[in-house]
Scaffold this motif. Structure first.
Motif, mmCIF file in Angstrom:
data_model
loop_
_atom_site.group_PDB
_atom_site.id
_atom_site.type_symbol
_atom_site.label_atom_id
_atom_site.label_comp_id
_atom_site.label_asym_id
_atom_site.label_seq_id
_atom_site.Cartn_x
_atom_site.Cartn_y
_atom_site.Cartn_z
ATOM 1 N N UNK A 170 -10.050 9.637 -31.189
ATOM 2 C CA UNK A 170 -9.840 11.063 -31.214
ATOM 3 C C UNK A 170 -10.170 11.770 -32.430
ATOM 4 N N UNK A 171 -9.784 10.988 -33.614
ATOM 5 C CA UNK A 171 -10.010 11.696 -35.029
ATOM 6 C C UNK A 171 -11.674 11.386 -35.283
ATOM 7 N N UNK A 172 -12.183 10.438 -35.018
ATOM 8 C CA UNK A 172 -13.648 10.047 -35.594
ATOM 9 C C UNK A 172 -14.356 9.882 -34.003
ATOM 10 N N UNK A 173 -14.830 10.936 -33.407
ATOM 11 C CA UNK A 173 -15.310 10.925 -32.077
ATOM 12 C C UNK A 173 -16.876 10.488 -32.081
ATOM 13 N N UNK A 174 -17.277 10.174 -30.819
ATOM 14 C CA UNK A 174 -18.633 9.477 -30.949
ATOM 15 C C UNK A 174 -19.505 9.815 -29.717
ATOM 16 N N UNK A 175 -20.792 10.193 -30.138
ATOM 17 C CA UNK A 175 -21.668 10.793 -29.131
ATOM 18 C C UNK A 175 -22.921 9.802 -28.818
ATOM 19 N N UNK A 176 -23.145 9.325 -27.839
ATOM 20 C CA UNK A 176 -23.962 8.345 -27.524
ATOM 21 C C UNK A 176 -25.376 8.542 -27.499
ATOM 22 N N UNK A 177 -26.267 7.561 -27.345
ATOM 23 C CA UNK A 177 -27.774 7.780 -27.401
ATOM 24 C C UNK A 177 -28.045 8.418 -26.039
ATOM 25 N N UNK A 178 -27.437 7.823 -24.963
ATOM 26 C CA UNK A 178 -27.754 8.440 -23.583
ATOM 27 C C UNK A 178 -26.576 9.206 -23.079
ATOM 28 N N UNK A 179 -26.784 10.479 -22.892
ATOM 29 C CA UNK A 179 -25.464 11.208 -22.239
ATOM 30 C C UNK A 179 -24.719 10.301 -21.312
ATOM 31 N N UNK A 180 -23.226 10.419 -21.752
ATOM 32 C CA UNK A 180 -22.549 9.660 -20.501
ATOM 33 C C UNK A 180 -21.147 10.150 -20.106
ATOM 34 N N UNK A 181 -21.667 11.682 -19.358
ATOM 35 C CA UNK A 181 -20.372 12.343 -18.976
ATOM 36 C C UNK A 181 -19.721 11.620 -17.894
ATOM 37 N N UNK A 182 -18.607 11.869 -17.689
ATOM 38 C CA UNK A 182 -17.544 11.107 -16.902
ATOM 39 C C UNK A 182 -18.095 11.805 -15.573
ATOM 40 N N UNK A 183 -17.847 10.921 -14.454
ATOM 41 C CA UNK A 183 -18.003 11.319 -13.014
ATOM 42 C C UNK A 183 -16.919 12.093 -12.495
ATOM 43 N N UNK A 184 -16.908 13.172 -13.171
ATOM 44 C CA UNK A 184 -15.688 14.232 -12.995
ATOM 45 C C UNK A 184 -16.499 15.572 -13.028
ATOM 46 N N UNK A 185 -15.639 16.726 -12.762
ATOM 47 C CA UNK A 185 -16.169 17.896 -12.966
ATOM 48 C C UNK A 185 -16.438 18.313 -14.557
ATOM 49 N N UNK A 186 -17.041 19.364 -14.835
ATOM 50 C CA UNK A 186 -17.375 19.740 -16.266
ATOM 51 C C UNK A 186 -16.014 19.956 -16.939
ATOM 52 N N UNK A 187 -15.338 20.742 -16.184
ATOM 53 C CA UNK A 187 -13.934 21.164 -16.578
ATOM 54 C C UNK A 187 -13.083 19.865 -17.187
ATOM 55 N N UNK A 188 -13.063 19.024 -15.973
ATOM 56 C CA UNK A 188 -12.210 17.753 -16.068
ATOM 57 C C UNK A 188 -12.964 16.828 -17.463
ATOM 58 N N UNK A 189 -14.244 16.920 -17.650
ATOM 59 C CA UNK A 189 -14.771 16.164 -18.870
ATOM 60 C C UNK A 189 -14.312 16.485 -19.922
ATOM 61 N N UNK A 190 -14.032 17.925 -20.348
ATOM 62 C CA UNK A 190 -13.355 18.392 -21.354
ATOM 63 C C UNK A 190 -11.916 18.237 -21.562
ATOM 64 N N UNK A 191 -11.180 18.591 -20.251
ATOM 65 C CA UNK A 191 -9.955 18.557 -20.407
ATOM 66 C C UNK A 191 -9.114 17.217 -20.593
ATOM 67 N N UNK A 192 -10.145 16.280 -20.273
ATOM 68 C CA UNK A 192 -9.516 14.914 -20.150
ATOM 69 C C UNK A 192 -8.679 14.390 -21.569
ATOM 70 N N UNK A 193 -9.480 14.584 -22.579
ATOM 71 C CA UNK A 193 -8.979 14.223 -23.889
ATOM 72 C C UNK A 193 -7.839 14.759 -24.424
ATOM 73 N N UNK A 194 -8.033 16.478 -24.253
ATOM 74 C CA UNK A 194 -6.738 16.924 -24.579
ATOM 75 C C UNK A 194 -5.558 16.757 -24.016
ATOM 76 N N UNK A 195 -5.573 16.284 -22.699
ATOM 77 C CA UNK A 195 -4.579 16.078 -21.819
ATOM 78 C C UNK A 195 -4.083 14.768 -22.170
#
Length: 248
Positions: A81-106
């Motif tokens: 969480x403190x050292x986040x990672x963005x990968x070569x290929x986009x890898x959104x969760x198979x969830x809504x746009x909202x839930x993609x962002x809300x997942x970590x904070x939750x």
């Protein structure tokens, strides 16, 4: 972050040989070098992503705010969480746009209620330059976005948990020039709040977005310094040969 004498092994093979580097806050640090030189392996060592490979082991010391990230008892979920990672290929969760962002904070307990979570989602999407494009369809699947939008969604997901460092492993390699330009613009905006490390095959991209550059070759970090110095006045012959296209 601070790394000292870091070596990474895959079984008996040494992929990284005693690398030492300081990664400053509010700067973009680029890792460049030919394919297979170890830059992505070293990047993954910075948030213990190599732990997922059974044969991998790391020697040396990597510190985040003076704390050894490989010490026993380190909470790896909290570290990532403190050292986040963005990968070569986009890898959104198979969830809504909202839930993609809300997942970590939750899961990290960063929001006390729906209103607070809504605020984090909006703020994160704004930071990633995506809010105006998706604010009316937050319930749509994240995987329905274009490639460039998906990558910005992944960056928004990373910043939602308020990291200190963001690692990016060739974040533009699967994107078209327009999407690449948007991501580069975003990296420049984000660096005021985070330490950012980017692995890139594009020397032009490294020159555009970074203030510090490390050149890797055959598992060694050959040279590290200000980006302008590395590209215009490298100290090492191998760096000069790579920059001028003699190999790569």
């Amino acid at each position: 972050m601070r790394a000292r004498d870091v070596s990474v092994y895959y079984g008996a093979k040494k992929a990284i040989d005693e690398v030492s580097i300081d990664i400053p806050s509010k700067y973009v640090t680029a890792f460049i070098g030919p394919s297979g030189c170890g830059k992505s392996t070293f990047l993954r060592a910075l948030n213990r992503m190599n732990d997922t490979i059974p044969s991998a082991r790391v020697e040396g010391c990597i510190e985040l705010d003076g704390e050894d990230i490989y010490k026993s008892g380190m909470d790896v979920v909290q570290l990532r969480a403190r050292v986040g990672m963005v990968f070569q290929k986009p890898n959104p969760f198979p969830k809504s746009i909202y839930e993609n962002i809300a997942y970590g904070p939750r899961i990290h307990g960063l929001a006390e209620g729906k209103a607070e979570l809504d605020g984090i989602v909006e703020r994160s999407l704004k930071r990633a330059g995506l809010w105006n494009e998706v604010k009316d369809r937050l319930s749509d699947s994240g995987t329905a976005l274009s490639g460039g939008q998906q990558q910005r969604l992944c960056i928004a997901r990373a910043v939602a948990v308020d990291p200190e460092v963001i690692l990016m492993d060739e974040p533009c390699s699967a994107l078209d020039p327009i999407a690449t330009a948007k991501i580069e613009e975003l990296i420049d905006e984000l660096r005021g709040n985070y330490a950012i490390v980017i692995v890139t095959h594009s020397m032009q991209q490294a020159a555009r977005v970074s203030q510090r550059t490390a050149f890797f070759h055959l598992g060694n970090m050959v040279e590290y310094g200000r980006t302008s110095d590395i590209f215009t006045n490298p100290l090492e012959e191998r760096t000069k040969d790579y920059i001028t296209g003699r190999y790569g």
